[in-house]
Each structure stands twice: as structure tokens, then as C-alpha cells.
Design a protein around this motif. Sequence first.
Motif, PDB file in Angstrom:
ATOM      1  N   LYS A  13     -55.471 -89.882 -85.750  1.00  0.00           N
ATOM      2  CA  LYS A  13     -56.873 -89.482 -86.008  1.00  0.00           C
ATOM      3  C   LYS A  13     -57.517 -90.224 -87.174  1.00  0.00           C
ATOM      4  CE  LYS A  13     -55.788 -85.245 -88.592  1.00  0.00           C
ATOM      5  NZ  LYS A  13     -54.374 -85.606 -88.794  1.00  0.00           N
ATOM      6  N   ASP A  14     -56.698 -90.651 -88.147  1.00  0.00           N
ATOM      7  CA  ASP A  14     -57.325 -91.369 -89.276  1.00  0.00           C
ATOM      8  C   ASP A  14     -57.255 -92.889 -89.096  1.00  0.00           C
ATOM      9  OD1 ASP A  14     -54.780 -92.125 -89.913  1.00  0.00           O
ATOM     10  OD2 ASP A  14     -54.695 -91.094 -91.834  1.00  0.00           O
ATOM     11  N   GLY A  15     -56.939 -93.318 -87.865  1.00  0.00           N
ATOM     12  CA  GLY A  15     -56.934 -94.761 -87.601  1.00  0.00           C
ATOM     13  C   GLY A  15     -55.545 -95.368 -87.600  1.00  0.00           C
ATOM     14  N   GLN A  16     -54.559 -94.608 -88.094  1.00  0.00           N
ATOM     15  CA  GLN A  16     -53.175 -95.086 -88.007  1.00  0.00           C
ATOM     16  C   GLN A  16     -52.309 -93.979 -87.426  1.00  0.00           C
ATOM     17  OE1 GLN A  16     -50.915 -96.627 -91.566  1.00  0.00           O
ATOM     18  NE2 GLN A  16     -49.232 -95.672 -90.415  1.00  0.00           N
ATOM     19  N   TYR A  17     -51.399 -94.348 -86.574  1.00  0.00           N
ATOM     20  CA  TYR A  17     -50.496 -93.357 -85.972  1.00  0.00           C
ATOM     21  C   TYR A  17     -49.510 -92.856 -87.036  1.00  0.00           C
ATOM     22  CZ  TYR A  17     -47.541 -91.105 -82.530  1.00  0.00           C
ATOM     23  OH  TYR A  17     -46.846 -90.171 -81.809  1.00  0.00           O
ATOM     24  N   ARG A  18     -49.486 -91.520 -87.198  1.00  0.00           N
ATOM     25  CA  ARG A  18     -48.658 -90.935 -88.257  1.00  0.00           C
ATOM     26  C   ARG A  18     -47.880 -89.722 -87.751  1.00  0.00           C
ATOM     27  NH1 ARG A  18     -50.556 -93.156 -92.955  1.00  0.00           N
ATOM     28  NH2 ARG A  18     -52.719 -93.788 -92.955  1.00  0.00           N
ATOM     29  N   SER A  19     -46.984 -89.236 -88.602  1.00  0.00           N
ATOM     30  CA  SER A  19     -46.227 -88.014 -88.297  1.00  0.00           C
ATOM     31  C   SER A  19     -47.178 -86.843 -88.045  1.00  0.00           C
ATOM     32  CB  SER A  19     -45.355 -87.666 -89.495  1.00  0.00           C
ATOM     33  OG  SER A  19     -44.905 -86.339 -89.392  1.00  0.00           O
ATOM     34  N   LEU A  20     -46.840 -86.029 -87.067  1.00  0.00           N
ATOM     35  CA  LEU A  20     -47.621 -84.808 -86.824  1.00  0.00           C
ATOM     36  C   LEU A  20     -47.188 -83.690 -87.770  1.00  0.00           C
ATOM     37  CD1 LEU A  20     -47.580 -85.019 -82.939  1.00  0.00           C
ATOM     38  CD2 LEU A  20     -49.669 -84.853 -84.308  1.00  0.00           C
ATOM     39  N   SER A  21     -46.026 -83.866 -88.386  1.00  0.00           N
ATOM     40  CA  SER A  21     -45.553 -82.811 -89.291  1.00  0.00           C
ATOM     41  C   SER A  21     -45.639 -83.282 -90.740  1.00  0.00           C
ATOM     42  CB  SER A  21     -44.120 -82.401 -88.940  1.00  0.00           C
ATOM     43  OG  SER A  21     -43.254 -83.504 -89.052  1.00  0.00           O
ATOM     44  N   SER A  22     -45.625 -82.319 -91.636  1.00  0.00           N
ATOM     45  CA  SER A  22     -45.733 -82.609 -93.068  1.00  0.00           C
ATOM     46  C   SER A  22     -44.725 -81.756 -93.823  1.00  0.00           C
ATOM     47  CB  SER A  22     -47.130 -82.255 -93.591  1.00  0.00           C
ATOM     48  OG  SER A  22     -48.118 -82.849 -92.795  1.00  0.00           O
ATOM     49  N   CYS A  23     -44.410 -82.183 -95.039  1.00  0.00           N
ATOM     50  CA  CYS A  23     -43.433 -81.437 -95.845  1.00  0.00           C
ATOM     51  C   CYS A  23     -43.847 -81.496 -97.306  1.00  0.00           C
ATOM     52  CB  CYS A  23     -42.067 -82.094 -95.658  1.00  0.00           C
ATOM     53  SG  CYS A  23     -40.762 -81.364 -96.645  1.00  0.00           S
ATOM     54  N   THR A  24     -43.689 -80.377 -97.986  1.00  0.00           N
ATOM     55  CA  THR A  24     -43.897 -80.392 -99.443  1.00  0.00           C
ATOM     56  C   THR A  24     -42.735 -79.668-100.118  1.00  0.00           C
ATOM     57  OG1 THR A  24     -45.196 -78.353 -99.300  1.00  0.00           O
ATOM     58  CG2 THR A  24     -46.448 -80.405 -99.406  1.00  0.00           C
ATOM     59  N   ILE A  25     -42.463 -80.060-101.345  1.00  0.00           N
ATOM     60  CA  ILE A  25     -41.554 -79.281-102.205  1.00  0.00           C
ATOM     61  C   ILE A  25     -42.339 -79.042-103.480  1.00  0.00           C
ATOM     62  CG2 ILE A  25     -39.303 -79.173-103.348  1.00  0.00           C
ATOM     63  CD1 ILE A  25     -38.459 -81.475-101.378  1.00  0.00           C
ATOM     64  N   GLU A  26     -42.806 -77.809-103.652  1.00  0.00           N
ATOM     65  CA  GLU A  26     -43.649 -77.497-104.805  1.00  0.00           C
ATOM     66  C   GLU A  26     -43.146 -76.232-105.467  1.00  0.00           C
ATOM     67  OE1 GLU A  26     -47.741 -79.495-103.054  1.00  0.00           O
ATOM     68  OE2 GLU A  26     -47.640 -77.324-103.276  1.00  0.00           O
ATOM     69  N   ASP A  27     -42.961 -76.297-106.770  1.00  0.00           N
ATOM     70  CA  ASP A  27     -42.440 -75.157-107.548  1.00  0.00           C
ATOM     71  C   ASP A  27     -41.187 -74.587-106.895  1.00  0.00           C
ATOM     72  OD1 ASP A  27     -44.680 -75.466-109.166  1.00  0.00           O
ATOM     73  OD2 ASP A  27     -45.889 -74.115-107.905  1.00  0.00           O
ATOM     74  N   GLY A  28     -40.336 -75.465-106.453  1.00  0.00           N
ATOM     75  CA  GLY A  28     -39.051 -75.025-105.889  1.00  0.00           C
ATOM     76  C   GLY A  28     -39.146 -74.462-104.482  1.00  0.00           C
ATOM     77  N   ILE A  29     -40.314 -74.576-103.854  1.00  0.00           N
ATOM     78  CA  ILE A  29     -40.478 -74.042-102.492  1.00  0.00           C
ATOM     79  C   ILE A  29     -40.557 -75.199-101.492  1.00  0.00           C
ATOM     80  CG2 ILE A  29     -41.910 -72.633-100.923  1.00  0.00           C
ATOM     81  CD1 ILE A  29     -40.739 -70.944-103.159  1.00  0.00           C
ATOM     82  N   PHE A  30     -39.683 -75.145-100.521  1.00  0.00           N
ATOM     83  CA  PHE A  30     -39.678 -76.147 -99.442  1.00  0.00           C
ATOM     84  C   PHE A  30     -40.576 -75.624 -98.317  1.00  0.00           C
ATOM     85  CE2 PHE A  30     -37.951 -77.336 -95.294  1.00  0.00           C
ATOM     86  CZ  PHE A  30     -37.810 -78.713 -95.405  1.00  0.00           C
ATOM     87  N   THR A  31     -41.573 -76.418 -97.935  1.00  0.00           N
ATOM     88  CA  THR A  31     -42.465 -76.020 -96.833  1.00  0.00           C
ATOM     89  C   THR A  31     -42.564 -77.166 -95.844  1.00  0.00           C
ATOM     90  OG1 THR A  31     -43.745 -74.676 -98.366  1.00  0.00           O
ATOM     91  CG2 THR A  31     -44.763 -75.109 -96.243  1.00  0.00           C
TER      92      THR A  31
END
Length: 467
Positions: free
Chosen positions: A312-330
Motif C-alpha cells: 500500500k505504501d508503494g513497496q511490498y512489505r510484511s503484513l505483520s508487525s512486532c514491538t518490544i516496549e517496556d518489556g512487553i512483546f506485541t
Amino acid sequence: MQDKIVKGFSKLNKQEKLDWLIDHFFEQSKDAALDFEGFWHTNQELQSILDGFSENTVSNFFMPFGIAPNFLINGKVYAVPMVIEESSVVAAASSAAKFWLNRGGFKAEVLSTIKLGQVHFFWKGRMDKLKAVFDELKEVMNREAAHFTANMEKRGGGVLDIKLLDFTNQEEHYYQLLVSFETCDSMGANFINSVLESYGQTLERFVAEHEGFTKEERELEVLMAILSNYTPECLVRASVSCPVEQLGFICDGIDAASFADRFYKAVRVAQIDPYRATTHNKGIMNGVDAVVLATANDFRAIESSCHAYAAKDGQYRSLSSCTIEDGIFTFWVDLPLALGTVGGLTKLHPLAKRSLELLGHPSAAELMQVVAATGLAQNFAAVRSLITTGIQQGHMKMHLKNILIHLKANELEVEQAVQFFEDKVVSFSGVRDFIEGFRKKKAEEGEKGEGRRVKGKFTERLSSRPN
Ligand code: MEV
């Protein structure tokens, strides 16, 4: 070559079609005929239902129907039906579902449910002249499409908006009506296309008859009217989240923090590099397609929409995302899933009907959540394997099993082979050499391995199928 061309194929009955095929493409092989006929359903009524889904049918193509249990999604436990021919996918989804079962499960929310359709037309006039009559035009279009929209409106859906778009800077005279729809629990393809075709007809006539237009302007050409399978506003998000330390023991040599870090990096790589993104997203679609198929939804539409969304932003990218913030894996995925739980084949296909029953007769929105969670689970399992043991460890077990079935290994031979290949690379020739060697040794010892032949359900079915 000429003898392979046929006239009136569709007029032949099924047996005649098959006979023609066997004569012209299979050198009259009885075995080939048996393979095709062997998959005809013995229940005539069911067979007619299946034949009715398509044209020129000569057989049925079976796919394994598996279950991934223990999916906790928004506090509700599902046993998810999955139709897929690839080994390890159902096992991976089940393992990820079990993993997250004790960590709060999956959360899923539908972000929006709008579907889109377009009327593409060519007009030798200026945008401002059409704009000036657009409100009047919309009113007439809606009035003339009312017999299509009335029922959907009663169910809470219908046409939400009609936009007039000008593409004449890219292609001379090219304009578009972009129409948004709410189709409630149906995928809505027939509804959307009927409304769009009606709009197209009204548009041509309206312009042809309008006094405000010159003779040339009265000639408007509707090129086509069709839904768009790109549904970025029919969007669902599925996520999992827990404190990093709760990720626990993943495998030897990798603690929870390193696992989270490697997982995060793997998702970032798929966001940056389209080559990896394509494979990464394929893993998501392994889960998505399997549930979409099990519920007889249109997996081609889902595939095209998801891949378009990934770019959608002009480049093919992962459909999923990941963050590790304040010790929380999402970890989460956003997917544009135009699904239905009424209409189409959902109630016609006997097993699709059972799939929906198994899921508790979900609304389209609930099904979107289940499908997205399964895609996320699949992605989690694939990336977990990739960054720890590697993907081949699990795959090789299945590969070994398939080779052993092919070699018609008996129980004892399977046992020995599994033990032998525990710490070795599996290849067809390696397994064949092992089995041949084992059989030779047994023969020399004068013992015949009389264990039961290993059969998958598939081969059991084939050998027990009626003549
Ligand atoms: C195989 O069907 C899917 C994977 O390749 C996905 C991935 O690499 O993430 C394992």
C-alpha cells in the motif's frame, strides 16, 4: 494436435467428457480413468451439488480438512477448520494457538467493513460539468438500483457513498465512479456488481438525455462496472501480547529476551526486504487461506487483496508487525478480509456449512477475526521456527513420513527409519537406501517384516473406495 481440439465438450455428460479426455490425453489408460472415477462421490445428490459449483467437471479434487484446536480469540475458544494440502501448517497453527492459550490468547478487532466497487467510464467532457449534475445523477442511480439495494438496506447495509473521480491526467477522457458498500454478513460480490451495472446503465442514459450537455457530451461510454478486490477499508487486526519473560523457554540456547529480540528483527527484515516479505506473508496466507477455503470463501479475492495491501505504501512489505516496549512483546497483523458467512457457497458446500457450525455460526466480522488470528498464529509459528531450530526440522519429519508411505514401509521399518534419521538429513535416496538395506538385512536373517503397511487416511480411503 487437431485431435485434441473438441467442439461441444460442455454438452457431453460427465462420463462422455471423461472418456474423451482419457482417449485424447491419457492414451486410453484404464488406470487414469480409475483415478478420475475413483473420486466421484457415491452419493449422487452430493455429487450434483459439487458439480454445480463449476463447469465441465470430470472428478473431484480432495483436500485435507484439518482442525487447529485451542484457539483463544477474544476470550472464546475455537477449534479452527483448515483446508490445506501443505504438511506442518495445521500442526504449526495448533502449536501457536496452544502457546498463546496460556498467555491471554489472541485479541482481534474489526477496524472497518467497507467494500468498494467501480464504474469506469470515458467521457469527452469536463469534470466540472459532471460535478454540477452529480447530486441529481446519484439520486437517479440510487432510485433505479433500489430493487437491488432494498433487501440489503433492510439488513443494515447498502450503498454508503459514491465518488466521482477524474483520471483524465493519466488517460484521456477516463473518469470513474468509486462506490463504497456495506454488505453485512455476505461477501456481497453479486450485490455489488448488480448495483454497479445498474449505475453504469443509468449513467449512460442520464447523460444521453440531459439537456445541459452538448451533442458530443451526451455520448458517455461505460467501459466496465465491477467490484474491487482491494478492500483496504474492510480491515481486521489480530494481535498477541505478553511480558517478554512470559515467552518462556523456547528452545535450547535461546532465552525469552533473545527470542523476542530475534523475533522482532525477523519481522523488521520482512518489513524492509520485499523478497523476505513475500515469503513471510506466504506464511500468514498459509493460515488465512486454509480457513477461507474451509468456509468456502473466495481465497483468490483474499490473496489479491492482502498482497495489494502489503504494497500500500508503494513497496511490498510484511503484513505483520512486532514491538518490544517496556518489556512487553506485541505481535500483530492487519488484513483486509472481505469475507462472508451467508450467501455464496457458504451454505451450499456441506463441509463449509459444518465449518461455520464448528465456529459457532459466526458473523462475517467474527470470521474475519478468526481468519486473521489463524494467519497470525501461522506467522508466529513459522518465524519462531526460522529464528530457532530452522524450518526444516519440523518439515523433515513430515517429509520422512511421506517418503516412507511412498516406499510402503511397514511399522517396524517406520520405527527404525524415524530413529535412524533423528539426527540426519532426510533425502529420498537416503531413506530409500536405508529401507532397502534394512529389508535386505531382514531377508538375510530370514525374518519377514510382516508389520502392517503404513497408510495415511488418504491411501486407506483410496483402497476402500467403491468400484
Ligand atoms: C512455508 O509454507 C512458509 C514459510 O516459508 C513462511 C516463512 O518463511 O515465514 C515457512
